[in-house]
Design a protein around this motif. Structure first.
Motif, PDB file in Angstrom:
ATOM      1  N   ASP A  41      20.105  18.744  66.689  1.00 24.25           N
ATOM      2  CA  ASP A  41      20.915  19.634  67.568  1.00 24.25           C
ATOM      3  C   ASP A  41      21.788  20.820  66.628  1.00 24.25           C
ATOM      4  N   GLU A  42      21.901  21.787  67.755  1.00 22.41           N
ATOM      5  CA  GLU A  42      22.547  22.999  66.924  1.00 22.41           C
ATOM      6  C   GLU A  42      21.960  23.374  65.898  1.00 22.41           C
ATOM      7  N   SER A  43      20.523  23.402  65.675  1.00 24.90           N
ATOM      8  CA  SER A  43      19.661  23.702  64.353  1.00 24.90           C
ATOM      9  C   SER A  43      19.268  25.233  64.244  1.00 24.90           C
ATOM     10  N   HIS A  44      18.932  25.617  63.009  1.00 24.59           N
ATOM     11  CA  HIS A  44      18.685  26.775  62.742  1.00 24.59           C
ATOM     12  C   HIS A  44      17.716  26.816  61.492  1.00 24.59           C
ATOM     13  N   GLU A  45      16.697  27.688  61.445  1.00 26.42           N
ATOM     14  CA  GLU A  45      15.887  27.823  60.443  1.00 26.42           C
ATOM     15  C   GLU A  45      16.416  28.821  59.160  1.00 26.42           C
ATOM     16  N   ARG A  46      16.461  28.561  57.947  1.00 24.38           N
ATOM     17  CA  ARG A  46      16.962  29.426  57.200  1.00 24.38           C
ATOM     18  C   ARG A  46      15.801  30.111  56.445  1.00 24.38           C
ATOM     19  N   VAL A  47      15.552  31.258  56.527  1.00 27.54           N
ATOM     20  CA  VAL A  47      14.402  32.082  55.919  1.00 27.54           C
ATOM     21  C   VAL A  47      14.987  32.844  54.401  1.00 27.54           C
ATOM     22  N   TYR A  48      14.372  32.386  53.455  1.00 24.38           N
ATOM     23  CA  TYR A  48      14.805  33.076  52.396  1.00 24.38           C
ATOM     24  C   TYR A  48      13.936  34.073  52.214  1.00 24.38           C
ATOM     25  N   SER A  49      14.462  35.355  51.198  1.00 23.90           N
ATOM     26  CA  SER A  49      13.497  36.543  50.936  1.00 23.90           C
ATOM     27  C   SER A  49      14.169  37.133  49.655  1.00 23.90           C
ATOM     28  N   THR A  50      13.302  37.668  48.932  1.00 24.94           N
ATOM     29  CA  THR A  50      13.803  38.391  47.444  1.00 24.94           C
ATOM     30  C   THR A  50      14.332  39.538  47.871  1.00 24.94           C
ATOM     31  N   LYS A  51      14.363  40.225  49.014  1.00 22.74           N
ATOM     32  CA  LYS A  51      14.578  41.578  49.258  1.00 22.74           C
ATOM     33  C   LYS A  51      15.902  41.775  50.006  1.00 22.74           C
ATOM     34  N   GLU A  52      16.122  40.739  50.699  1.00 16.17           N
ATOM     35  CA  GLU A  52      17.429  40.617  51.854  1.00 16.17           C
ATOM     36  C   GLU A  52      17.830  39.298  51.933  1.00 16.17           C
ATOM     37  N   GLY A  53      19.140  39.246  52.621  1.00 14.86           N
ATOM     38  CA  GLY A  53      19.763  38.026  52.806  1.00 14.86           C
ATOM     39  C   GLY A  53      19.078  37.157  53.530  1.00 14.86           C
ATOM     40  N   VAL A  54      19.675  35.815  53.396  1.00  9.10           N
ATOM     41  CA  VAL A  54      19.025  34.637  54.239  1.00  9.10           C
ATOM     42  C   VAL A  54      19.086  35.013  55.525  1.00  9.10           C
ATOM     43  N   GLN A  55      17.979  34.788  56.386  1.00 13.00           N
ATOM     44  CA  GLN A  55      18.198  34.877  57.821  1.00 13.00           C
ATOM     45  C   GLN A  55      18.201  33.584  58.474  1.00 13.00           C
ATOM     46  N   GLN A  56      19.081  33.746  59.625  1.00  9.85           N
ATOM     47  CA  GLN A  56      19.183  32.400  60.194  1.00  9.85           C
ATOM     48  C   GLN A  56      18.568  32.508  61.726  1.00  9.85           C
ATOM     49  N   LEU A  57      17.457  31.818  61.821  1.00  8.44           N
ATOM     50  CA  LEU A  57      16.926  31.542  63.374  1.00  8.44           C
ATOM     51  C   LEU A  57      17.299  30.651  64.180  1.00  8.44           C
ATOM     52  N   VAL A  58      18.023  30.719  65.090  1.00 10.10           N
ATOM     53  CA  VAL A  58      18.618  29.713  66.070  1.00 10.10           C
ATOM     54  C   VAL A  58      17.363  29.070  66.491  1.00 10.10           C
ATOM     55  N   LEU A  59      17.467  27.545  66.506  1.00 11.95           N
ATOM     56  CA  LEU A  59      16.424  26.818  67.329  1.00 11.95           C
ATOM     57  C   LEU A  59      16.822  25.793  68.185  1.00 11.95           C
ATOM     58  N   GLY A  60      18.299  25.611  68.251  1.00 11.42           N
ATOM     59  CA  GLY A  60      18.834  24.648  69.136  1.00 11.42           C
ATOM     60  C   GLY A  60      18.454  23.233  68.961  1.00 11.42           C
TER      61      GLY A  60
END
Length: 98
Positions: A41-60
């Motif tokens: 619950d209240e989940s999100h995916e953390r997407v890592y990149s060498t060019k920009e900060g970590v993106q957090q995609l809300v999944l719920g």
């Protein structure tokens, strides 16, 4: 703090899951079954990149099939809150090869 074997001690705690395809999903463990399918619950995916900060995609509310899970770990919420993910750079994880 996790005590004892299995996922029972992690229910209602924040965990991090690394999937076989290299995704990092963070959420509150709400349940699991004998096949290690888990419900977050209240989940999100953390997407890592060498060019920009970590993106957090809300999944719920999110279900992950047990056969797609590589690693399940307890997340230190205090340490996690102190991180500035917008400044963190990292290579994305590669898929797990069995």
């Amino acid at each position: 703090m996790a005590t004892g074997p299995g996922l029972e001690s992690l229910v209602d705690q924040t965990i991090s899951v690394i999937t076989n395809d290299g995704r990092n999903i963070v959420g509150i463990l709400k349940g699991f079954d004998q096949a290690t399918n888990i419900i977050l619950d209240e989940s999100h995916e953390r997407v890592y990149s060498t060019k920009e900060g970590v993106q957090q995609l809300v999944l719920g509310l999110y279900i992950i099939r047990g056969d797609n899970i590589s690693v399940v770990g307890e997340l230190d919420e205090d340490l996690d809150a102190s991180l500035d993910l917008s400044k963190l750079r990292a290579h994305p994880l590669k898929p797990v090869i069995h």
